[in-house]
Design an enzyme around this catalytic site. Structure first.
Site, mmCIF file in Angstrom:
data_model
loop_
_atom_site.group_PDB
_atom_site.id
_atom_site.type_symbol
_atom_site.label_atom_id
_atom_site.label_comp_id
_atom_site.label_asym_id
_atom_site.label_seq_id
_atom_site.Cartn_x
_atom_site.Cartn_y
_atom_site.Cartn_z
ATOM 1 N N CYS A 160 40.270 23.630 39.211
ATOM 2 C CA CYS A 160 39.882 24.275 40.363
ATOM 3 C C CYS A 160 38.802 25.418 40.116
ATOM 4 O O CYS A 160 38.584 25.624 39.015
ATOM 5 C CB CYS A 160 41.136 25.207 40.957
ATOM 6 S SG CYS A 160 41.055 26.109 42.387
ATOM 7 N N ASP A 169 38.447 28.055 41.390
ATOM 8 C CA ASP A 169 38.729 29.423 41.309
ATOM 9 C C ASP A 169 38.205 30.084 39.857
ATOM 10 O O ASP A 169 38.411 29.640 38.690
ATOM 11 C CB ASP A 169 40.137 29.438 41.149
ATOM 12 C CG ASP A 169 40.791 30.826 41.469
ATOM 13 O OD1 ASP A 169 40.663 31.830 40.607
ATOM 14 O OD2 ASP A 169 41.833 31.058 42.723
ATOM 15 N N ARG A 222 39.403 32.467 38.436
ATOM 16 C CA ARG A 222 40.563 32.968 37.098
ATOM 17 C C ARG A 222 40.875 31.771 36.420
ATOM 18 O O ARG A 222 41.923 32.264 35.572
ATOM 19 C CB ARG A 222 41.939 33.719 38.151
ATOM 20 C CG ARG A 222 41.328 34.781 39.162
ATOM 21 C CD ARG A 222 42.470 34.829 39.818
ATOM 22 N NE ARG A 222 42.771 33.810 40.965
ATOM 23 C CZ ARG A 222 43.719 33.763 41.949
ATOM 24 N NH1 ARG A 222 44.508 34.734 41.795
ATOM 25 N NH2 ARG A 222 43.848 32.757 42.661
ATOM 26 N N HIS A 228 46.701 25.326 39.711
ATOM 27 C CA HIS A 228 47.055 26.600 39.345
ATOM 28 C C HIS A 228 48.065 27.200 40.455
ATOM 29 O O HIS A 228 47.682 26.900 41.468
ATOM 30 C CB HIS A 228 45.938 27.600 38.674
ATOM 31 C CG HIS A 228 45.264 27.717 40.004
ATOM 32 N ND1 HIS A 228 45.378 29.015 40.927
ATOM 33 C CD2 HIS A 228 44.020 27.287 40.790
ATOM 34 C CE1 HIS A 228 44.488 29.144 41.734
ATOM 35 N NE2 HIS A 228 43.541 28.116 41.757
ATOM 36 N N CYS A 238 47.255 28.733 44.247
ATOM 37 C CA CYS A 238 45.965 28.414 44.584
ATOM 38 C C CYS A 238 45.548 28.508 46.029
ATOM 39 O O CYS A 238 46.362 28.056 47.064
ATOM 40 C CB CYS A 238 46.083 26.588 44.381
ATOM 41 S SG CYS A 238 44.308 25.944 44.812
#
Length: 221
Positions: free
Chosen positions: A53, A55, A57, A109, A112
């Site tokens: 992803c 993202d 993080r 994750h 999400c």
């Protein structure tokens, strides 16, 4: 070439922070005595393709504790493997057929945002068209998802199901199918990252040949 100095002090400070971070990285490279970075400058030979992803993080190298040159990475919203996505397919083809990676990992994750958004009726913009692919995953598993009352658990279960579906999509591409005709050292895996603990949760989704898909129609003759 058009050039202009940043005048906004907030933007300038933010960009300078990035450049300062690079100086620290350059210092690390210069002080390394293993010769690793000089070797990397000549080419790469990673064994892993990580499809994760976008993202911020969930950076692949930090989560897997790997060094530059060890993981080839493709990231998008909600770690999707869409058959018509030429970006993903180009990365996959290069990784499998040129770099000869041995492991392709689809990494979702928990928590999400893309998956959570796909469970709502709210419009977010152009991304709605991308989220439709996740809504399809929900459609396949709506009975199970709808039976979960807790919203966080509902999202996290769809995260897991989405990873499984994207692994399947990946394995049905002509790229993976043709690679399996020539190689027996290529595996596709599905995992989920728990951001709170940093753990990679093994979903025991591991595909190493066309027969593992269970449907002959997806295996090219």
């Amino acid at each position: 070439m058009y050039t202009k100095q940043l005048e906004n002090p907030v933007l300038k400070a933010g960009f300078e922070k990035i450049l300062e971070g690079n100086k620290q990285w350059m210092k690390l490279v210069a002080e390394d005595t293993s010769g690793r970075y000089q070797q990397l400058a000549k080419g790469q030979s990673p064994e892993i393709l990580w499809i994760g992803c976008a993202d911020s993080r969930v950076p692949a190298n930090q989560i897997t504790n790997t060094l530059p040159g060890e993981v080839f990475v493709h990231r998008n919203i909600a770690n999707m493997c869409v058959h018509s996505d030429m970006n993903m397919l180009s990365v996959l083809d290069y990784a499998v057929n040129v770099l000869k990676v041995k492991h392709v990992i689809v990494a979702g994750h928990y928590g999400c945002g893309g998956v959570a958004a796909s469970l709502s009726r709210k419009q977010f913009g152009i991304i709605d068209n991308w989220l439709c692919h996740i809504k399809d995953v929900y459609r396949f598993h709506s009975e199970e998802i709808d039976a979960i009352e807790d919203e966080e658990k509902k999202v996290n279960r769809l995260v897991e199901l989405n990873v499984a579906e994207q692994v399947f999509n990946l394995c049905t591409t002509s790229i993976i199918q043709n690679a399996w005709k020539e190689r027996d050292d290529l595996a596709v895996h599905g995992v989920v990252i728990d951001i709170a603990t940093g753990q990679i949760v093994n979903l025991d989704i591991n595909v190493t040949k066309s027969e593992d898909l269970g449907k002959e129609v997806f295996a090219y003759a």
